[in-house]
Design a protein around this motif. Structure first.
Motif, PDB file in Angstrom:
ATOM      1  N   ARG A 293       1.017  -1.025   0.250  1.00 35.01           N
ATOM      2  CA  ARG A 293       0.227  -0.055   0.012  1.00 35.01           C
ATOM      3  C   ARG A 293       1.016   1.330  -0.146  1.00 35.01           C
ATOM      4  NH1 ARG A 293      -2.657  -4.392  -0.348  1.00 35.01           N
ATOM      5  NH2 ARG A 293      -4.184  -4.115   0.490  1.00 35.01           N
ATOM      6  N   GLY A 294       1.946   0.932   0.267  1.00 38.74           N
ATOM      7  CA  GLY A 294       3.129   2.213  -0.001  1.00 38.74           C
ATOM      8  C   GLY A 294       3.963   2.192  -0.968  1.00 38.74           C
ATOM      9  N   LEU A 295       4.810   3.053  -1.177  1.00 36.14           N
ATOM     10  CA  LEU A 295       5.743   3.561  -1.772  1.00 36.14           C
ATOM     11  C   LEU A 295       6.968   3.346  -1.555  1.00 36.14           C
ATOM     12  CD1 LEU A 295       4.676   5.218  -4.753  1.00 36.14           C
ATOM     13  CD2 LEU A 295       4.220   2.761  -4.413  1.00 36.14           C
ATOM     14  N   LYS A 296       8.196   3.063  -2.551  1.00 39.44           N
ATOM     15  CA  LYS A 296       9.925   2.938  -1.970  1.00 39.44           C
ATOM     16  C   LYS A 296      10.610   3.925  -3.177  1.00 39.44           C
ATOM     17  CE  LYS A 296      11.410  -1.354  -1.626  1.00 39.44           C
ATOM     18  NZ  LYS A 296      11.988  -2.514  -1.156  1.00 39.44           N
ATOM     19  N   LEU A 297      11.925   3.893  -3.510  1.00 36.58           N
ATOM     20  CA  LEU A 297      12.358   4.143  -4.181  1.00 36.58           C
ATOM     21  C   LEU A 297      13.607   2.670  -5.013  1.00 36.58           C
ATOM     22  CD1 LEU A 297      12.292   7.382  -2.815  1.00 36.58           C
ATOM     23  CD2 LEU A 297      14.689   7.996  -3.964  1.00 36.58           C
ATOM     24  N   LYS A 298      13.191   2.897  -6.451  1.00 36.01           N
ATOM     25  CA  LYS A 298      13.807   1.561  -6.592  1.00 36.01           C
ATOM     26  C   LYS A 298      15.426   1.827  -6.245  1.00 36.01           C
ATOM     27  CE  LYS A 298      10.953   0.681 -10.167  1.00 36.01           C
ATOM     28  NZ  LYS A 298      10.907   0.481 -11.999  1.00 36.01           N
ATOM     29  N   ARG A 299      15.953   0.067  -6.252  1.00 32.98           N
ATOM     30  CA  ARG A 299      17.449   0.106  -5.916  1.00 32.98           C
ATOM     31  C   ARG A 299      18.252   1.102  -7.144  1.00 32.98           C
ATOM     32  NH1 ARG A 299      19.661  -5.859  -5.201  1.00 32.98           N
ATOM     33  NH2 ARG A 299      17.846  -5.668  -4.274  1.00 32.98           N
ATOM     34  N   ALA A 300      17.596   1.228  -7.833  1.00 28.05           N
ATOM     35  CA  ALA A 300      18.353   1.904  -9.003  1.00 28.05           C
ATOM     36  C   ALA A 300      19.141   3.864  -8.609  1.00 28.05           C
ATOM     37  CB  ALA A 300      18.408   2.502 -10.371  1.00 28.05           C
ATOM     38  N   TYR A 301      18.020   3.815  -7.841  1.00 28.65           N
ATOM     39  CA  TYR A 301      18.430   5.520  -7.036  1.00 28.65           C
ATOM     40  C   TYR A 301      18.178   5.764  -5.209  1.00 28.65           C
ATOM     41  CZ  TYR A 301      15.614   6.940 -11.460  1.00 28.65           C
ATOM     42  OH  TYR A 301      16.175   7.058 -12.470  1.00 28.65           O
ATOM     43  N   ALA A 302      18.621   4.624  -5.073  1.00 29.19           N
ATOM     44  CA  ALA A 302      19.038   3.755  -3.710  1.00 29.19           C
ATOM     45  C   ALA A 302      19.670   5.828  -2.985  1.00 29.19           C
ATOM     46  CB  ALA A 302      19.455   2.657  -3.541  1.00 29.19           C
ATOM     47  N   GLN A 303      20.654   5.833  -3.484  1.00 25.73           N
ATOM     48  CA  GLN A 303      21.283   6.852  -3.045  1.00 25.73           C
ATOM     49  C   GLN A 303      20.674   7.911  -2.793  1.00 25.73           C
ATOM     50  OE1 GLN A 303      21.168   5.931  -6.445  1.00 25.73           O
ATOM     51  NE2 GLN A 303      21.862   7.475  -7.709  1.00 25.73           N
ATOM     52  N   PHE A 304      19.496   8.312  -3.227  1.00 22.46           N
ATOM     53  CA  PHE A 304      18.357   9.660  -2.889  1.00 22.46           C
ATOM     54  C   PHE A 304      17.382   8.423  -1.836  1.00 22.46           C
ATOM     55  CE2 PHE A 304      19.797  10.425  -7.733  1.00 22.46           C
ATOM     56  CZ  PHE A 304      20.149  11.536  -6.809  1.00 22.46           C
ATOM     57  N   ASP A 305      17.505   7.240  -1.139  1.00 25.91           N
ATOM     58  CA  ASP A 305      16.969   7.376   0.041  1.00 25.91           C
ATOM     59  C   ASP A 305      16.604   7.135   0.804  1.00 25.91           C
ATOM     60  OD1 ASP A 305      14.912   6.084   1.177  1.00 25.91           O
ATOM     61  OD2 ASP A 305      14.697   4.157  -0.314  1.00 25.91           O
ATOM     62  N   ALA A 306      16.524   7.969   2.147  1.00 22.71           N
ATOM     63  CA  ALA A 306      17.097   8.555   3.242  1.00 22.71           C
ATOM     64  C   ALA A 306      16.761   7.327   4.634  1.00 22.71           C
ATOM     65  CB  ALA A 306      16.019   9.877   3.945  1.00 22.71           C
ATOM     66  N   GLU A 307      15.878   6.904   4.215  1.00 24.20           N
ATOM     67  CA  GLU A 307      15.854   5.279   4.762  1.00 24.20           C
ATOM     68  C   GLU A 307      17.120   4.708   5.035  1.00 24.20           C
ATOM     69  OE1 GLU A 307      11.773   3.626   5.615  1.00 24.20           O
ATOM     70  OE2 GLU A 307      11.473   5.641   4.302  1.00 24.20           O
TER      71      GLU A 307
END
Length: 380
Positions: A293-307
């Protein structure tokens, strides 16, 4: 029609009200949930419930992204903001959303956390460019309406090669939430909530279109009418739902055809699918942990994932036991059923998230509905 006044014509509204009254079956209840907080606000602001027959009931849904954000995600953001190297950029209505123990980002800011209110995703990018010595985190929140700007922002950050920018992603999905409401124990087991149809969200549907609701309507046998926000939009949508119920239909109809198509915004959907993927599960206030039910950044954009960048730990925090916000979001209770409403919980001192956002059910009732309640009590 070109002007807002044309969607607020008193005579037409009264005509629609008479038509609804003439077409409802007197012994039959009609229970319609308006999912979007903008619709809740419109119903309260224009007194639309006073125009409806007594057996037509509007049930407030969880359609406010600020309202459904759980306290644990607020606590995670507060911990992030309190790190000295971080600038946390947020939309203004997140400032006062309560976390645990009465904490909020506004109080964190008062304790010297660098929390900055922005009006667009571009503002956050500019702050990252202007302060390369600091880590800038954007608190991304919202349904499908605000997800494309976040996707574009990440694309822009990549193009600009920003190494000090990331996103704390809290984007969630609307049709999935509607699905989860009808799967909740309140409906399947307890029977405390009965819903005969949905007023579908407008802004969300400009992005995703009407097609995603078709499986939902067929699976659960519930009609959905995508509606605009003006009073005449709402009245016409309610009439369309009444007719579907009377005829035993459960289809997706589009009242808001001046802005919504079946396919939606293809370019926006493409951007979102390129940047985001589904989470295995995500917590919603009032609905708990729900899968996909939620979204997260794809692995290709992991450098922009604060978590990932800041190794953030998932927090699950219980709501204030005296607050009925969760039950209100599921349509189980009304704002006035909460003993905190209008006493210790007001827009100036919110205890629950439903009182924070202007689209929250409690905030809408505080602004408009309590005066209607007072008039009804005097009349009786």
């Amino acid at each position: 029609m070109k002007y807002a006044d044309e969607f607020r014509d008193k005579a037409i509204a009264q005509g629609l009200a008479r038509t609804i009254a003439a077409e409802v079956e007197r012994q039959r209840p009609y229970r319609f949930m308006e999912f979007c907080g903008g619709h809740t606000h419109a119903i309260a602001r224009y007194g639309l419930e006073d125009l409806l027959p007594a057996n037509v009931r509007m049930i407030h849904g969880p359609g406010c992204p600020v309202c459904v954000l759980p306290a644990g995600r607020i606590d995670m953001a507060i911990r992030l903001a309190e790190r000295p190297e971080i600038i946390l950029c947020i939309y203004g209505d997140l400032m006062r959303v309560p976390g645990s123990q009465g904490n909020s980002l506004l109080r964190a800011k008062a304790r010297s956390a660098d929390v900055r209110m922005v009006y667009s995703t571009i503002d956050a990018i500019r702050i990252a460019e202007q302060t390369p010595e600091r880590e800038v985190v954007f608190f991304a929140i919202g349904f499908e309406t605000t997800t494309p700007p976040t996707a574009v922002m990440i694309r822009l950050a990549e193009k600009k090669r920003l190494t000090n920018f990331s996103v704390f992603c809290n984007h969630v999905l609307t049709p999935s939430a509607m699905h989860n409401i009808l799967e909740s124990p309140d409906i399947r087991t307890i029977g405390r909530v009965e819903i005969d149809g949905f007023v579908g969200p407008a802004h969300v549907s400009t992005i995703i279109g009407t097609q995603p609701y078709e499986f939902f309507a067929e699976e659960f046998g519930k009609p959905v009418v995508i509606s605009g926000f003006e009073p005449l939009d709402m009245m016409q949508s309610i009439l369309m739902l009444v007719r579907q119920v009377n005829e035993g239909r459960h289809e997706v109809e589009n009242q808001y055809s001046r802005a919504v198509t079946r396919e939606g915004n293809l370019r926006a959907k493409e951007e979102v699918s390129d940047i985001f993927e589904l989470r295995d599960r995500f917590e919603w206030r009032g609905l708990g942990l729900v899968p996909y039910r939620g979204l997260k950044l794809k692995r290709a954009y992991a450098q922009f994932d604060a978590e990932i960048r800041f190794a953030m730990n998932e927090l699950h925090v219980a709501d204030n036991p005296a607050c009925e916000c969760g039950a209100i979001l599921r349509g189980v209770k009304k704002p006035t059923d909460c003993k905190l409403f209008g006493t210790v919980c007001t827009p100036e001192t919110p205890i629950g998230s439903c009182m924070v956002s202007s689209e929250g059910a409690c905030a809408a009732h505080w602004t408009y509905g309590r005066f209607r309640d007072h008039q009804l009590r005097r009349a009786s």
